[in-house]
Design a protein around this motif. Structure first.
Motif, mmCIF file in Angstrom:
data_model
loop_
_atom_site.group_PDB
_atom_site.id
_atom_site.type_symbol
_atom_site.label_atom_id
_atom_site.label_comp_id
_atom_site.label_asym_id
_atom_site.label_seq_id
_atom_site.Cartn_x
_atom_site.Cartn_y
_atom_site.Cartn_z
ATOM 1 N N ARG A 222 0.818 -1.216 0.000
ATOM 2 C CA ARG A 222 0.000 0.000 0.000
ATOM 3 C C ARG A 222 0.856 1.273 0.000
ATOM 4 O O ARG A 222 0.434 2.324 0.449
ATOM 5 C CB ARG A 222 -0.955 -0.025 1.201
ATOM 6 C CG ARG A 222 -2.121 -0.973 0.919
ATOM 7 C CD ARG A 222 -2.779 -1.510 2.155
ATOM 8 N NE ARG A 222 -3.821 -2.477 1.795
ATOM 9 C CZ ARG A 222 -3.583 -3.776 1.534
ATOM 10 N NH1 ARG A 222 -2.360 -4.266 1.593
ATOM 11 N NH2 ARG A 222 -4.575 -4.571 1.199
ATOM 12 N N MET A 308 -4.270 -6.641 -5.017
ATOM 13 C CA MET A 308 -3.504 -6.386 -3.791
ATOM 14 C C MET A 308 -3.319 -7.686 -3.015
ATOM 15 O O MET A 308 -4.225 -8.527 -2.980
ATOM 16 C CB MET A 308 -4.250 -5.392 -2.898
ATOM 17 C CG MET A 308 -3.927 -3.949 -3.209
ATOM 18 S SD MET A 308 -4.833 -2.838 -2.117
ATOM 19 C CE MET A 308 -4.138 -1.257 -2.624
ATOM 20 N N SER B 52 -3.886 8.981 1.007
ATOM 21 C CA SER B 52 -4.220 7.646 0.506
ATOM 22 C C SER B 52 -3.026 7.032 -0.211
ATOM 23 O O SER B 52 -2.017 7.695 -0.438
ATOM 24 C CB SER B 52 -5.380 7.732 -0.479
ATOM 25 O OG SER B 52 -4.892 8.020 -1.767
ATOM 26 N N CYS B 53 -3.159 5.762 -0.581
ATOM 27 C CA CYS B 53 -2.121 5.125 -1.394
ATOM 28 C C CYS B 53 -2.445 5.323 -2.861
ATOM 29 O O CYS B 53 -1.742 4.828 -3.718
ATOM 30 C CB CYS B 53 -2.012 3.652 -1.071
ATOM 31 S SG CYS B 53 -3.347 2.685 -1.775
ATOM 32 N N ALA B 55 -5.036 4.057 -4.463
ATOM 33 C CA ALA B 55 -5.941 3.054 -5.015
ATOM 34 C C ALA B 55 -7.390 3.486 -4.797
ATOM 35 O O ALA B 55 -8.256 3.227 -5.631
ATOM 36 C CB ALA B 55 -5.686 1.686 -4.392
ATOM 37 N N CYS B 56 -7.667 4.169 -3.683
ATOM 38 C CA CYS B 56 -9.022 4.689 -3.479
ATOM 39 C C CYS B 56 -9.372 5.675 -4.600
ATOM 40 O O CYS B 56 -10.484 5.689 -5.099
ATOM 41 C CB CYS B 56 -9.154 5.353 -2.111
ATOM 42 S SG CYS B 56 -9.494 4.164 -0.782
ATOM 43 N N GLY B 118 -12.544 4.394 2.398
ATOM 44 C CA GLY B 118 -11.449 3.429 2.531
ATOM 45 C C GLY B 118 -11.179 3.050 3.973
ATOM 46 O O GLY B 118 -11.471 3.807 4.896
ATOM 47 N N ASP B 119 -10.611 1.857 4.157
ATOM 48 C CA ASP B 119 -10.315 1.391 5.514
ATOM 49 C C ASP B 119 -9.389 2.350 6.248
ATOM 50 O O ASP B 119 -9.539 2.572 7.447
ATOM 51 C CB ASP B 119 -9.654 -0.003 5.457
ATOM 52 C CG ASP B 119 -10.676 -1.098 5.175
ATOM 53 O OD1 ASP B 119 -11.889 -0.783 5.196
ATOM 54 O OD2 ASP B 119 -10.271 -2.246 4.930
ATOM 55 N N CYS B 120 -8.423 2.925 5.536
ATOM 56 C CA CYS B 120 -7.501 3.806 6.260
ATOM 57 C C CYS B 120 -8.134 5.156 6.533
ATOM 58 O O CYS B 120 -7.844 5.779 7.545
ATOM 59 C CB CYS B 120 -6.122 3.867 5.603
ATOM 60 S SG CYS B 120 -6.016 4.711 4.055
ATOM 61 N N ILE B 127 -6.349 -2.877 7.806
ATOM 62 C CA ILE B 127 -5.578 -1.815 7.156
ATOM 63 C C ILE B 127 -5.736 -0.503 7.918
ATOM 64 O O ILE B 127 -4.779 0.258 8.090
ATOM 65 C CB ILE B 127 -6.002 -1.669 5.675
ATOM 66 C CG1 ILE B 127 -5.722 -2.977 4.923
ATOM 67 C CG2 ILE B 127 -5.313 -0.501 5.005
ATOM 68 C CD1 ILE B 127 -4.297 -3.496 5.024
ATOM 69 N N GLY B 153 -13.427 -0.514 2.994
ATOM 70 C CA GLY B 153 -12.920 -1.258 1.833
ATOM 71 C C GLY B 153 -11.501 -0.824 1.577
ATOM 72 O O GLY B 153 -11.104 0.270 1.968
ATOM 73 N N CYS B 154 -10.732 -1.681 0.950
ATOM 74 C CA CYS B 154 -9.343 -1.328 0.686
ATOM 75 C C CYS B 154 -8.961 -1.761 -0.710
ATOM 76 O O CYS B 154 -8.322 -2.764 -0.881
ATOM 77 C CB CYS B 154 -8.418 -1.964 1.716
ATOM 78 S SG CYS B 154 -6.702 -1.461 1.508
ATOM 79 N N PRO B 155 -9.288 -0.968 -1.703
ATOM 80 C CA PRO B 155 -10.198 0.168 -1.644
ATOM 81 C C PRO B 155 -11.644 -0.300 -1.797
ATOM 82 O O PRO B 155 -11.871 -1.421 -2.259
ATOM 83 C CB PRO B 155 -9.789 0.976 -2.885
ATOM 84 C CG PRO B 155 -9.320 -0.063 -3.863
ATOM 85 C CD PRO B 155 -8.719 -1.162 -3.053
HETATM 86 S S1 SF4 Z 1 -8.116 2.221 2.115
HETATM 87 FE FE1 SF4 Z 1 -6.632 0.876 1.154
HETATM 88 S S2 SF4 Z 1 -6.781 1.447 -0.996
HETATM 89 FE FE2 SF4 Z 1 -7.693 3.119 0.131
HETATM 90 S S3 SF4 Z 1 -6.044 4.554 0.442
HETATM 91 FE FE3 SF4 Z 1 -6.126 3.233 2.267
HETATM 92 S S4 SF4 Z 1 -4.655 1.635 1.834
HETATM 93 FE FE4 SF4 Z 1 -5.096 2.610 -0.114
#
Ligand code: SF4
Lengths: 523, 172
Positions: A222, A308, B52-53, B55-56, B118-120, B127, B153-155
């Motif tokens: 990530r 992922m 975010s990374c 992906a979201c 997103g989970d984060c 996550i 969700g991730c994402p």
């Molecule tokens: S929830 Fe997952 S996909 Fe979205 S920003 Fe966080 S780590 Fe990335």
């Protein structure tokens, strides 16, 4: 062995199946400096640079520098003895490799080891934590209570009559990651762009310290969502090199298949966005349709639209049966002609070509100077692709057997980066068909047992460029230090150069043609 | 031009069931209708990436592909929080973005909706835990500004994003 005739650093080859890495230790700063000079003379690159605090193990601080050579990578470590409360120093490498500048500043922000002289402006620290507190020191503890107030940043000012600045960000106009761009302009002509990044800094390296290696895989996956598979593979290879594990041929083929699917997904998306940024919404709709089909099959086969956590240390998490492989081949057959037709439309569209051609150029000499890798480097004519043969370099399995053809283009402009993306889509489609047809039988995952104090380096040719992960285990078999390196570190400065001959409204297009990662650089 | 038109005609309207997406498609149609009915007008969203990374963001981008066609439901992403009814915030809110997020929130006119993505961003799940508060992050969007709806969700998939946006709209 010695990589250069008159250099004293003695190297040993990292064991295992992954990309060739030679490890060596510089006795002092001068040896490192001389070695860097030899690398530069040989046309090599600075691949990555990071620091660690090893005082807990009684070893002072340590600097790791990875150079990219024609034959593979040289991983040089330099031990820096503790000096009371002083910040240990090492030679500034940015004179030879400008790419070192930001990496060195980040290393100071995080570990508190600094270059002797040179640019001392903070890079990742914006004022969220105090200047004399270093998050990656083993005795850092919790961050002290501190007022989070953004600090001023010393942008280089451009003078002259009519010159003015346009500040943009950190929140940008689109659905895009945050960063700050300071444009110096006269009218609409761009004189200079200076970036300030670090807004995405999440302290991932600190989260990795002390984690077990499976948790590490989740975190490294990530670092940059669009390159999750490339990072996961580079991390897995580093862990495997450290622990003496060789993944099975089937696992390696599945990883390659996963990586090429990631490459195609990103190129499809970017080709659509590039059309859109040149006012050709048709391109966006068509490419995004193809991309959606593509990631839906990922969800079906891997349980995740971006795959992922599919690549794990020891191998891969899911197997693909014959029906799944057939579905992949069928999708390649369907998407190939569709992309071909869209390419013809892009090539013949006068409006698009007018925006793409000669816009945002960089040349091979600059790409070399900036240690650029990947798609943007190949779009200047450099043949630099970890999956492909070049003189003196044999790619690691499974690539060697396929004769990967690196896509190149000498023009170095937006048009070249578009052309390279198209070519890479076709090449990856070819690879996917070969991988699916020749999938070796066997197990998909081998057990990994952590080895105390072992370390490894993994390198993978991601869709954007060279993704590199360094891993070191502690005495307890948990991760002591992990450094994930995104190719955007080297490419962001290239973008600063690329915009210099153009006008402000061209910036979004030029930016998109690189599509760099903020999160990957900021970690 | 001709080849573009030909390609458009040949492609047809793809906002149609993918071979095995019958249920998802019906769900999508229902969502689109409901959003239009409840809102009765356009909804404007300012997306803010707060660590975010990325992906979201990729999935939020996908909302505007022809399959999900969010703009077709009258939902538009806008460039300024001053034009927005809703903030869609991703990431565990880095310390380096904390101030910018607060400013964006202050600039969004009332009554505003905030959706954490997103989970984060929601601080939930494994996550969310891994990206919990540390020296560099605040840990979840709700630790920084008030949140109305969370989309884990991730994402999260585009469908989950649409459902979450709808759920937020329903709270009004
Ligand atoms: S929830 Fe997952 S996909 Fe979205 S920003 Fe966080 S780590 Fe990335």
């Amino acid at each position: 062995m010695f990589l250069f005739d008159d250099e004293p650093i003695d190297f040993t080859l990292q064991p295992g199946l992954a990309a060739p890495v030679w490890r060596g230790r510089a006795a002092d700063g001068d040896e490192l400096k001389d070695f860097a000079a030899a690398v530069q003379l040989a046309g090599g690159r600075l691949a990555a640079l990071w620091g660690s605090d090893c005082r807990a193990a009684g070893k002072g601080f340590r600097l790791d520098v990875v150079f990219g050579l024609n034959e593979g990578h040289a991983w040089v470590r330099l031990d820096l003895p503790e000096q009371g409360n002083e910040c240990p120093v090492y030679p500034d490498l940015s004179g030879r490799f400008p790419a070192a500048n930001r990496m060195q500043r980040a290393t100071r922000d995080l570990v508190g080891i600094a270059t002797e002289g040179g640019d001392q402006r903070p890079w990742l620290r914006h004022g969220g934590w105090p200047a004399d507190w270093y998050p990656l020191r083993h005795d850092a503890g919790e961050a002290p209570a501190f007022d989070n107030r953004p600090t001023d940043y010393d942008f280089v000012q451009v003078g002259g009559e009519g010159a003015h600045e346009i500040p943009v960000g950190p929140i940008h106009a689109g659905i895009i990651e945050p960063g700050h761009f300071r444009f110096s302009v006269i009218g609409e002509r761009l004189l200079r762009l200076e970036q300030r990044l670090g807004y995405q800094h999440k302290g991932v390296e600190r989260r990795l310290a002390g984690a077990d290696f499976s948790t590490g895989a989740k975190l490294v996956g990530r670092i940059s969502g669009d390159s999750t598979c490339a990072f996961a593979w580079a991390y897995a290879s580093a862990v495997e090199a450290a622990c003496g594990v060789e993944p099975s041929p089937r696992a390696l083929a599945l990883r390659a298949l996963i990586l090429e699917r990631e490459r195609i997904a990103n190129h499809l998306g970017d080709l659509g966005m590039l059309g859109n940024d040149a006012a050709f919404a048709f391109g966006l709709a068509q490419f995004f349709r193809l991309k959606e089909d593509w990631v839906r099959l990922n969800a079906q086969l891997f349980g995740h639209r971006f795959m992922m956590d599919s690549i794990v240390p020891g191998g891969v998490a899911q197997d693909l049966d014959a029906a799944a492989l057939a579905a992949i081949v069928a999708q390649c057959e369907a998407i190939g002609p569709a992309v071909k037709e869209l390419r013809r439309i892009y090539d013949e569209h006068a409006g698009l070509q007018d925006r793409f051609l000669t816009t945002g150029p960089i040349d091979a000499a600059l790409a070399r100077e900036l240690s650029l890798s990947g798609m943007a480097a190949r779009a200047t004519g450099l043949i630099l692709d970890g999956r492909a043969y070049r003189q003196g370099y044999t790619p690691p399995p499974p690539w060697a057997q396929f004769g990967v053809r690196p896509a190149t283009d000498e023009r170095g402009d937006v048009a070249a980066r578009v052309a390279v993306r198209f070519d890479e889509v076709f090449e990856s489609l070819r690879l996917l068909r070969l991988l699916a047809a020749g999938m070796p039988a066997g197990e998909i995952r081998r057990p990994v047992v952590p080895v105390a104090d072992a370390s490894g380096l993994g390198i993978v040719e991601g869709w954007r460029g060279e993704v590199l992960v360094g891993v070191r285990f502690g005495a307890d078999g948990r991760l002591a230090r992990v450094h994930p390196h995104d190719p955007s570190w080297q490419a962001w400065p290239a973008l600063e150069h690329a915009v210099m001959k153009d006008i402000v409204p061209d910036f979004p297009l030029i930016n998109k043609s690189f599509n760099l990662s903020y999160s990957g650089q900021d970690i | 031009m001709w080849s573009v038109l030909k390609h458009i005609l040949k492609t047809g309207v793809v906002s149609e069931p993918a071979p095995d997406a019958g249920d998802a498609k019906r769900e999508l149609d229902r969502l689109n209708d409901e959003i239009l009915r409840i809102l009765g007008r356009a909804l404007t969203i300012r997306e803010v990436d707060a660590g975010s990374c990325n992906a979201c963001e990729l999935e939020i981008h996908a909302l505007n592909n022809p399959y999900y066609n969010l703009e077709g439901s009258g939902i538009k992403f806008v460039a300024s929080p001053r034009h927005a009814d809703m903030l869609l915030v991703t990431g565990p809110v880095t310390k380096n973005m904390e101030n910018a997020v607060k400013i964006a929130y202050a600039c969004t006119p009332d009554p505003k909706l905030v959706v954490a993505v997103g989970d984060c961003g929601c601080g939930c799940g494994e996550i969310g835990q891994l990206f919990g508060p540390n020296y560099a992050t605040c840990g979840a969007v709700e630790n920084v500004i008030p949140v109305d709806v969370r989309i884990p969700g991730c994402p999260p998939t585009p469908l989950a994003l649409m459902q979450g946006i709808l759920a937020a709209v329903r709270t009004r």
